[in-house]
Scaffold this active site. Structure first.
Site, PDB file in Angstrom:
ATOM      1  NE  ARG A   1      -9.439   4.061   7.586  1.00 49.33           N
ATOM      2  CZ  ARG A   1      -8.900   3.524   6.580  1.00 49.33           C
ATOM      3  NH1 ARG A   1      -9.416   2.371   5.901  1.00 49.33           N
ATOM      4  NH2 ARG A   1      -7.790   4.009   5.883  1.00 49.33           N
TER       5      ARG A   1
ATOM      6  CB  THR B   1      -3.879   1.353  -6.022  1.00 50.63           C
ATOM      7  OG1 THR B   1      -4.737   0.356  -5.843  1.00 50.63           O
ATOM      8  CG2 THR B   1      -4.586   2.288  -7.278  1.00 50.63           C
TER       9      THR B   1
ATOM     10  CE1 TYR C   1     -13.188  -1.259   5.716  1.00 49.47           C
ATOM     11  CE2 TYR C   1     -10.847  -1.063   6.320  1.00 49.47           C
ATOM     12  CZ  TYR C   1     -11.982  -0.462   6.264  1.00 49.47           C
ATOM     13  OH  TYR C   1     -12.024   0.861   6.648  1.00 49.47           O
TER      14      TYR C   1
ATOM     15  CG  PHE D   1      -2.339   0.696   1.345  1.00 49.33           C
ATOM     16  CD1 PHE D   1      -3.225   0.819   0.543  1.00 49.33           C
ATOM     17  CD2 PHE D   1      -2.461   1.220   2.461  1.00 49.33           C
ATOM     18  CE1 PHE D   1      -4.161   1.458   0.415  1.00 49.33           C
ATOM     19  CE2 PHE D   1      -3.592   2.003   2.872  1.00 49.33           C
ATOM     20  CZ  PHE D   1      -4.560   1.957   1.647  1.00 49.33           C
TER      21      PHE D   1
ATOM     22  CD  GLN E   1     -11.201  -2.914  -0.505  1.00 48.49           C
ATOM     23  OE1 GLN E   1     -11.439  -2.982  -1.769  1.00 48.49           O
ATOM     24  NE2 GLN E   1     -10.285  -2.564  -0.128  1.00 48.49           N
TER      25      GLN E   1
ATOM     26  CD  GLU F   1      -7.166   6.616  -5.332  1.00 47.13           C
ATOM     27  OE1 GLU F   1      -6.482   7.175  -4.945  1.00 47.13           O
ATOM     28  OE2 GLU F   1      -6.793   5.238  -5.699  1.00 47.13           O
TER      29      GLU F   1
ATOM     30  CE  LYS G   1      -7.963  -4.982  -2.437  1.00 47.12           C
ATOM     31  NZ  LYS G   1      -7.554  -4.024  -3.442  1.00 47.12           N
TER      32      LYS G   1
ATOM     33  CD  GLU H   1      -1.990  -3.426  -6.547  1.00 54.14           C
ATOM     34  OE1 GLU H   1      -0.864  -4.128  -6.089  1.00 54.14           O
ATOM     35  OE2 GLU H   1      -3.035  -3.443  -5.804  1.00 54.14           O
TER      36      GLU H   1
END
Lengths: 456, 456
Positions: free
Chosen positions: B146, B390, B284, B132, B280, B404, B293, B241
C-alpha cells in the site's frame, strides 16, 4: 395443467410438488437426524422411503445416502443422482400414483406434519465462502466505509487506476473526489468489474433458522488518542443473501470449468450474514471481515434445487467489460427470486417489511462464482456453502442491509410505529423468498433469527 | 540428568522423550489411520497402546480416543486428559520402566520405524484462521502493498489517524508520506497495536508435509485500460508460520477468557501458508486474501504440545499501548523456537538456507489470539487451526517470506549458485523448527512442499 400431488397444497404454499426442496430433520426430539423433502404442510421422510425400497433407480437403489444424518453423501453423487431422486419423488407424490397415496402404513411412517419436526442444518459445511456479487451493494458499502474516493476497489475499475499511477495524480484524484463528496454515482460509468471477489467466512457459527443470535462484543474505532472503545456492537445488521450448496466438488489443483459449474451446484438457500458494522469497520483493513461476521450466520432449512428453479431462470445483467475467458460462460443465468426482509421488534404482534429485493440483481452468476473459486486450484467439497453477498437492488427500497438502508445510521428507517438505525435486542429478522409460477409458488420458506443481549 | 528413554535417541533428534509430539499415521498403505507419538526414529502406535490397556488413568481408561482416525476426540477431552496421556507415555517410554521395554511382542506391534509410515493430517480441521501477529511482517507488507503512507492499518495506530480526520489534512498527510517514500521507519514510533487481526483461511486445501503444490493461476492487476492479465502466478511465495491446534473450544456466544485460553490450545505445528502475491495484490481489497492463499497450506505432521514447549517459554514483547482488558493476560508467554527455511531447486543436491527466524518475535501471544477470536461469541471447535501469520524477525536475514526478503522481487536473493525473486517450478521449500534444551532438542520435524507447474 400443472403437476399435482395427492397431498393437498395451498396455492400460496412454498412447497408444491414442483419444488421438493431438501432438508434434514428430526421427527421427534430423540430421533436421529434424517433427510426429507417438503411437500405442502408435510415433510416426507426419505429414510423411510429409502427403507421401503422406493429409490429403485440405477444410481440410488443400493445407496445409503438417505440413511445419513446429513445430505453430504447425496450431494457428492452429482446431478444424475439428483435427477433420479427428483423424478422418482415427483412421481411418488403425484395425484395419479398409487404407491404412497394408497399405502396408509407407509404414509403414516413417512409423512410428518411440518409443524412437529425439528429442522437441522442440512449439510456438514466444510468451508463457507461469501462473495460480493451485487454491484449496488459493493458501490454503497465502498462509499460508506471508504468514502466516495475509494468506493470502488481497484480490481473493479481501470480508468481511475490508469490516472492514478503516479503519486501526484493519485493525490489530485483524491482531492477531486473529496470535493465531489457523495457524488459516487459520477464514477459509475467507469466501473469495471473484473472478478467476483469473496472471503472465507466462519463455518462453525453457521446456524439453522430459529437460532437466537447473541449480540457480539468487540472493539470499535477510537477517536483521537483514546484507546478503542469496547462493548456490545451498536451497529448490528442483517445481510440479505442467498447461498449455493456445492455438489461433487473438485480435487485440489483441478479447477472446474465455468460451463460445467452448474453440475456442482445442488441448490440454493436463504442466508442472513449477520454483521456488526462497528466491529467490521475497525478490523477489516487489510485482511477483510472477521469478528464483524463470525458470531453467526443463519440458513433457511430447505435447499431449493436448481432443477426446481429452472422455470424461473432469467438473463443475468450484461457484463461490461467482457469477463476473462475462464469466466465467460455459454449460458449466463440468474433466477427471478423475490426476496423480502421483515423485522418484528420485541413485544410487537406484527412484522414490518424492511426491504424487497430480487436474486436477479446479482452481477456475477453462481456458476461464475464457483468457477472463479476453483481457478487457482482450490478444492470445493460436497456441502460447502457459497454465499452470494448482500443482494441489493437498484432502488432505495431494495437495499439488502440496514447499513445501506439507513446509510450507516445517518437516515433512520421509519417503520410501523418504530424506527431503526440498526438492530435492537429482541428484534426478530425474517427473510423469505419465492418464485411465482403459473398457479404455484416455488418458495424457500423463511430464514429467521432473534437478537438477544450480549452476555456480560 | 535429563529423563531418558529405553529407545535410543540421537542428541540432535527432534523427538526425545521430553517431546512426544502427536500425529496420525498409517503403518502400511492399506492400514487404517491411527494416532501416534514420535520417539527417536520410531512412531509409537497409540491404538496398540490403548488396546493393550495401558492408558489406565481415570480419564482415558474407557476412552476410544486413540482408536479414532484423527486426534479430534482426544483434543476435545482437554488438558487433564492430555496431562494424563503425557505422564503415562513418558513413564512407559522411560529407560527404567519395564512394561514396554521388556515386552518384545508389544514393542513389535507398537513401535513402527518412522521411515516406513505414511503421515496424515492429524486432525479434521473445521475452520482454519490465519492471524497477522508479527509487527515486522505487518509493517513490511503494508509498505510493499500500500506504500508507506498506508503501511499501517488504521486499527494499529492512532496518532496518524488523529491528524487525518479531516479530508484536507488526510491529503496533506498523503503528500507528506509520498515525499518520504520508503521512509516507513519514521512512522514506527507511532505504531499502536490494538487488536490481533486475522482472516479465515481455507480448510479444504490444508495438506500434509510432502504434498506437491500446484502453481495457481489467476488474475493480476492490469496496466492502464487493458484487461487484467491471466495465467500462472509469477510471484509464488512461502510464508513461515506456526499454527496452534484448538482443544475443547467453546459454545457459540460464550467467549473464552484470555487467562483460560491456554487450556484450549493443545499444541503447535509448523505451517507454510503458500501465497501468490500477484493474485493477492489484485484481489485483496476490501475483503482480504482469498485465491492468493486458498490453493494450498502445508502443515508439518507432528503437533508439539504446550507441555513439551513449557521449558522454552519466554516473555512476549512488551505491548504498548496496554491491550484492552479482554486481551490483558496475567502471564504473557512466547516460546523460544528457532525457525529456518530452506529451498532446494530442481536438480540440485543440496538445500540452501533462505531465512532464520524465531517464534518469540510474535507481538501477539497464542492465548491473546484465541481470546480475541472468541470475544464476539464465535465458537472454536476441537481441531481448529489458528495460524500465527508470517513470523518475521527484526533483521533482514530473519524475514519470513520472499515478498519481504526480496522486497517484492526488487532485490533478488543470491543463494548458493542461484537467485530467487519468487519460487520457481521444482523448488522444494522446507521449514524446520526446534528448541534447544540442556542435552536434548524439542523439535517439530519438517514441513515441506514442492512447486509443480500449473495445470493448463
Amino acid at each position: 395443467m400443472a403437476l399435482q400431488s395427492f397431498i393437498e397444497v395451498e396455492p400460496d404454499s412454498h412447497f408444491p410438488i414442483q419444488n421438493l426442496p431438501y432438508g434434514v430433520f428430526k421427527p421427534e426430539p430423540a430421533s436421529v437426524a434424517r433427510p426429507g423433502v417438503a411437500i405442502g404442510e408435510y415433510v416426507l421422510d426419505l429414510s423411510e422411503i429409502s427403507k421401503a425400497g422406493l429409490f429403485n433407480g440405477p444410481i440410488l437403489k443400493d445407496s445409503d445416502c438417505f440413511l445419513q444424518p446429513n445430505l453430504n453423501k447425496f450431494l457428492s453423487l452429482g446431478r444424475p443422482a439428483w435427477k433420479e431422486a427428483r423424478d422418482m419423488l415427483q412421481k411418488l407424490l403425484s395425484s395419479n400414483e398409487a404407491t404412497l397415496r394408497d399405502n396408509a402404513n407407509l404414509r403414516q411412517k413417512s409423512l410428518v406434519p411440518m409443524g412437529k419436526v425439528e429442522m437441522l442444518l442440512p449439510m456438514e459445511i466444510g468451508d463457507y465462502t461469501d462473495f460480493f456479487s451485487s454491484m449496488h451493494h459493493a458501490k454503497n458499502c465502498g462509499t460508506i466505509f471508504r468514502g466516495p474516493a475509494n468506493a470502488v476497489p481497484a480490481n473493479w475499475y481501470v480508468i481511475l487506476k490508469s490516472t492514478s499511477k503516479q503519486g501526484i495524480v493519485s493525490v489530485l484524484t483524491l482531492v477531486y473526489y473529496s470535493i465531489f463528496h457523495l457524488q459516487v454515482y459520477r464514477v459509475v460509468p467507469y466501473f469495471r468489474f473484473h472478478l467476483p471477489i469473496a472471503y472465507h467466512g466462519r463455518a462453525s457459527s453457521v446456524v439453522i433458522s430459529g437460532t437466537d443470535i447473541v449480540r457480539p462484543r468487540g472493539q470499535f474505532a477510537p477517536s483521537g488518542n483514546s484507546p478503542p472503545p469496547f462493548g456490545p456492537s451498536q451497529k448490528l445488521d442483517f445481510e440479505l443473501e442467498m447461498a449455493a450448496v456445492v455438489g461433487p466438488g473438485n480435487e485440489l489443483g483441478k479447477p472446474i470449468d465455468v460451463n460445467e459449474a452448474a453440475d456442482h451446484i445442488f441448490g440454493v438457500m436463504l442466508m442472513n450474514d449477520w454483521s456488526a458494522r462497528d466491529i467490521q469497520a475497525w478490523e477489516y483493513v487489510p485482511l477483510g471481515p472477521f469478528l464483524g461476521k463470525s458470531f453467526g450466520t443463519t440458513l433457511s432449512p430447505w435447499i431449493v434445487t436448481l432443477d426446481a428453479l429452472e422455470p424461473f431462470a432469467c438473463d443475468s445483467p450484461k457484463q461490461d467489460p467482457q469477463p476473462l475467458p475462464y469466466l465467460a460462460e455459454k449460458i449466463s443465468k440468474n433466477y427471478d427470486i423475490s426476496l423480502e426482509v421483515q423485522i418484528k421488534p420485541a413485544g410487537k404482534e406484527d412484522s414490518c417489511v424492511v426491504t424487497r429485493s430480487n436474486f436477479k440483481y446479482l452481477y456475477w452468476t453462481l456458476t461464475q462464482q464457483l468457477a472463479h473459486h476453483t481457478i487457482n486450484g482450490c478444492n470445493l467439497r460436497s456441502g460447502d456453502l457459497l454465499g452470494t453477498g448482500t443482494i441489493s437492488g437498484p432502488e432505495p427500497e431494495s437495499l439488502g442491509c440496514l447499513l445501506e438502508l439507513t446509510w450507516n445510521g445517518q437516515k433512520p428507517l421509519s417503520l410501523d410505529g418504530f424506527t431503526r438505525k440498526f438492530l435492537e435486542d429482541g428484534d426478530e429478522v425474517t427473510f423469505t423468498g419465492f418464485c411465482k409460477g403459473n398457479g404455484y409458488t416455488v418458495g424457500f420458506g423463511t430464514c429467521s433469527g432473534k437478537i438477544v443481549p450480549s452476555t456480560p
